[in-house]
Motif scaffolding. Structure first.
Motif, PDB file in Angstrom:
ATOM      1  N   VAL A  81      -0.741   4.596  10.739  1.00 15.15           N
ATOM      2  CA  VAL A  81      -0.228   3.309  11.217  1.00 15.15           C
ATOM      3  C   VAL A  81      -0.616   3.115  12.688  1.00 15.15           C
ATOM      4  O   VAL A  81      -1.015   2.022  13.089  1.00 15.15           O
ATOM      5  N   ILE A  82      -0.511   4.162  13.477  1.00 19.07           N
ATOM      6  CA  ILE A  82      -0.907   4.092  14.884  1.00 19.07           C
ATOM      7  C   ILE A  82      -2.390   3.734  14.985  1.00 19.07           C
ATOM      8  O   ILE A  82      -2.782   2.843  15.732  1.00 19.07           O
ATOM      9  N   GLY A  83      -3.222   4.431  14.213  1.00 18.00           N
ATOM     10  CA  GLY A  83      -4.657   4.140  14.211  1.00 18.00           C
ATOM     11  C   GLY A  83      -4.949   2.727  13.746  1.00 18.00           C
ATOM     12  O   GLY A  83      -5.832   2.048  14.280  1.00 18.00           O
ATOM     13  N   LEU A  84      -4.202   2.251  12.753  1.00 19.01           N
ATOM     14  CA  LEU A  84      -4.379   0.885  12.256  1.00 19.01           C
ATOM     15  C   LEU A  84      -4.012  -0.124  13.337  1.00 19.01           C
ATOM     16  O   LEU A  84      -4.697  -1.132  13.520  1.00 19.01           O
ATOM     17  N   CYS A  85      -2.945   0.151  14.081  1.00 19.53           N
ATOM     18  CA  CYS A  85      -2.557  -0.729  15.194  1.00 19.53           C
ATOM     19  C   CYS A  85      -3.655  -0.789  16.253  1.00 19.53           C
ATOM     20  O   CYS A  85      -3.981  -1.859  16.763  1.00 19.53           O
ATOM     21  N   ALA A 126      -8.727  -3.238   5.142  1.00 15.51           N
ATOM     22  CA  ALA A 126      -8.470  -4.583   4.627  1.00 15.51           C
ATOM     23  C   ALA A 126      -7.329  -4.567   3.612  1.00 15.51           C
ATOM     24  O   ALA A 126      -6.455  -5.440   3.626  1.00 15.51           O
ATOM     25  N   SER A 127      -7.325  -3.576   2.744  1.00 18.12           N
ATOM     26  CA  SER A 127      -6.269  -3.451   1.744  1.00 18.12           C
ATOM     27  C   SER A 127      -4.909  -3.219   2.413  1.00 18.12           C
ATOM     28  O   SER A 127      -3.902  -3.802   2.005  1.00 18.12           O
ATOM     29  N   ALA A 128      -4.873  -2.372   3.428  1.00 21.53           N
ATOM     30  CA  ALA A 128      -3.625  -2.107   4.139  1.00 21.53           C
ATOM     31  C   ALA A 128      -3.095  -3.373   4.803  1.00 21.53           C
ATOM     32  O   ALA A 128      -1.890  -3.630   4.790  1.00 21.53           O
ATOM     33  N   LEU A 129      -3.991  -4.175   5.347  1.00 22.65           N
ATOM     34  CA  LEU A 129      -3.568  -5.388   6.042  1.00 22.65           C
ATOM     35  C   LEU A 129      -3.159  -6.502   5.085  1.00 22.65           C
ATOM     36  O   LEU A 129      -2.583  -7.501   5.516  1.00 22.65           O
ATOM     37  N   GLU A 130      -3.454  -6.346   3.795  1.00 22.35           N
ATOM     38  CA  GLU A 130      -2.987  -7.309   2.795  1.00 22.35           C
ATOM     39  C   GLU A 130      -1.538  -7.052   2.403  1.00 22.35           C
ATOM     40  O   GLU A 130      -0.884  -7.924   1.840  1.00 22.35           O
ATOM     41  N   ASN A 131      -1.045  -5.864   2.691  1.00 21.26           N
ATOM     42  CA  ASN A 131       0.344  -5.522   2.395  1.00 21.26           C
ATOM     43  C   ASN A 131       1.234  -6.219   3.426  1.00 21.26           C
ATOM     44  O   ASN A 131       1.145  -5.930   4.625  1.00 21.26           O
ATOM     45  N   PRO A 132       2.101  -7.152   3.001  1.00 19.86           N
ATOM     46  CA  PRO A 132       2.883  -7.925   3.979  1.00 19.86           C
ATOM     47  C   PRO A 132       3.806  -7.076   4.849  1.00 19.86           C
ATOM     48  O   PRO A 132       3.982  -7.364   6.031  1.00 19.86           O
ATOM     49  N   ASN A 133       4.389  -6.019   4.289  1.00 19.36           N
ATOM     50  CA  ASN A 133       5.283  -5.167   5.082  1.00 19.36           C
ATOM     51  C   ASN A 133       4.520  -4.398   6.146  1.00 19.36           C
ATOM     52  O   ASN A 133       4.964  -4.294   7.297  1.00 19.36           O
ATOM     53  N   LEU A 134       3.378  -3.852   5.763  1.00 17.87           N
ATOM     54  CA  LEU A 134       2.554  -3.112   6.716  1.00 17.87           C
ATOM     55  C   LEU A 134       1.974  -4.048   7.764  1.00 17.87           C
ATOM     56  O   LEU A 134       1.925  -3.724   8.953  1.00 17.87           O
ATOM     57  N   ARG A 135       1.579  -5.233   7.339  1.00 18.90           N
ATOM     58  CA  ARG A 135       1.034  -6.232   8.265  1.00 18.90           C
ATOM     59  C   ARG A 135       2.095  -6.628   9.302  1.00 18.90           C
ATOM     60  O   ARG A 135       1.806  -6.751  10.481  1.00 18.90           O
ATOM     61  N   GLN A 136       3.330  -6.792   8.851  1.00 22.31           N
ATOM     62  CA  GLN A 136       4.417  -7.136   9.770  1.00 22.31           C
ATOM     63  C   GLN A 136       4.651  -6.003  10.770  1.00 22.31           C
ATOM     64  O   GLN A 136       4.847  -6.246  11.961  1.00 22.31           O
ATOM     65  N   LEU A 137       4.620  -4.756  10.299  1.00 24.79           N
ATOM     66  CA  LEU A 137       4.794  -3.599  11.176  1.00 24.79           C
ATOM     67  C   LEU A 137       3.703  -3.543  12.245  1.00 24.79           C
ATOM     68  O   LEU A 137       3.980  -3.334  13.423  1.00 24.79           O
ATOM     69  N   VAL A 138       2.456  -3.769  11.824  1.00 29.77           N
ATOM     70  CA  VAL A 138       1.329  -3.758  12.771  1.00 29.77           C
ATOM     71  C   VAL A 138       1.479  -4.895  13.780  1.00 29.77           C
ATOM     72  O   VAL A 138       1.306  -4.693  14.983  1.00 29.77           O
ATOM     73  N   ASP A 139       1.818  -6.095  13.301  1.00 32.58           N
ATOM     74  CA  ASP A 139       1.984  -7.216  14.217  1.00 32.58           C
ATOM     75  C   ASP A 139       3.113  -6.986  15.216  1.00 32.58           C
ATOM     76  O   ASP A 139       2.981  -7.304  16.394  1.00 32.58           O
TER      77      ASP A 139
END
Length: 147
Positions: A81-85, A126-139
């Motif tokens: 998640v840190i790397g994705l951010c 791209a798949s991870a960012l399609e997940n609304p919960n994960l996308r909200q966490l990153v944002d």
């Protein structure tokens, strides 16, 4: 078949002026400085206290930005998640002609190879960012300190 515009009220952005260098690559600004990247990622540093950036290197000729970070513990469940951010923050800042390579530092995580593979696979990102919960966490991670 639909008639008319699909998006009747599109948002139109002004075109940025581009600078053409001697190597004929187009960039929005001058050379990318590792310190500039560190400043961009600083808001993530303060939000994620576990993040320690080990190195930032830039190769303008290849258009490559390499970020190496160290999670605080070997079994950090938030490493991906840190790397994705980090990836999303830099993807939103730099033009797509830059290749981002984000890795955990060697020996710093128990699943180092798996984490690096997840962070640098376009389809997985791209798949991870399609997940609304994960996308909200990153944002929340990216924008919480900018407000």
């Amino acid at each position: 078949m639909t008639l008319g515009l699909i998006n009747a009220n599109p948002i139109v952005h002004a075109k940025k002026e581009r600078v053409v260098r001697a190597d004929h690559q187009e960039y929005d600004d001058d050379a990318v400085d590792p310190l500039e990247i560190y400043d961009i990622l600083l808001s993530i540093h303060t939000h994620l206290n576990s993040l320690v950036t080990e190195s930032i290197s830039v190769d303008d000729k290849l258009g490559l930005i390499l970020i190496t970070f160290t999670p605080t513990i070997q079994h950090c469940s938030m490493a991906t998640v840190i790397g994705l951010c980090l990836r999303v923050k830099l993807m939103r800042y730099f033009p797509p002609l830059f290749k981002l390579d984000i890795k955990v530092s060697p020996g710093s995580h128990a699943n180092e190879e798996s984490v690096n593979k997840q962070l640098n696979d376009k389809e997985r990102v791209a798949s991870a960012l399609e997940n609304p919960n994960l996308r909200q966490l990153v944002d929340e991670c990216i924008y919480s300190n900018e407000l």
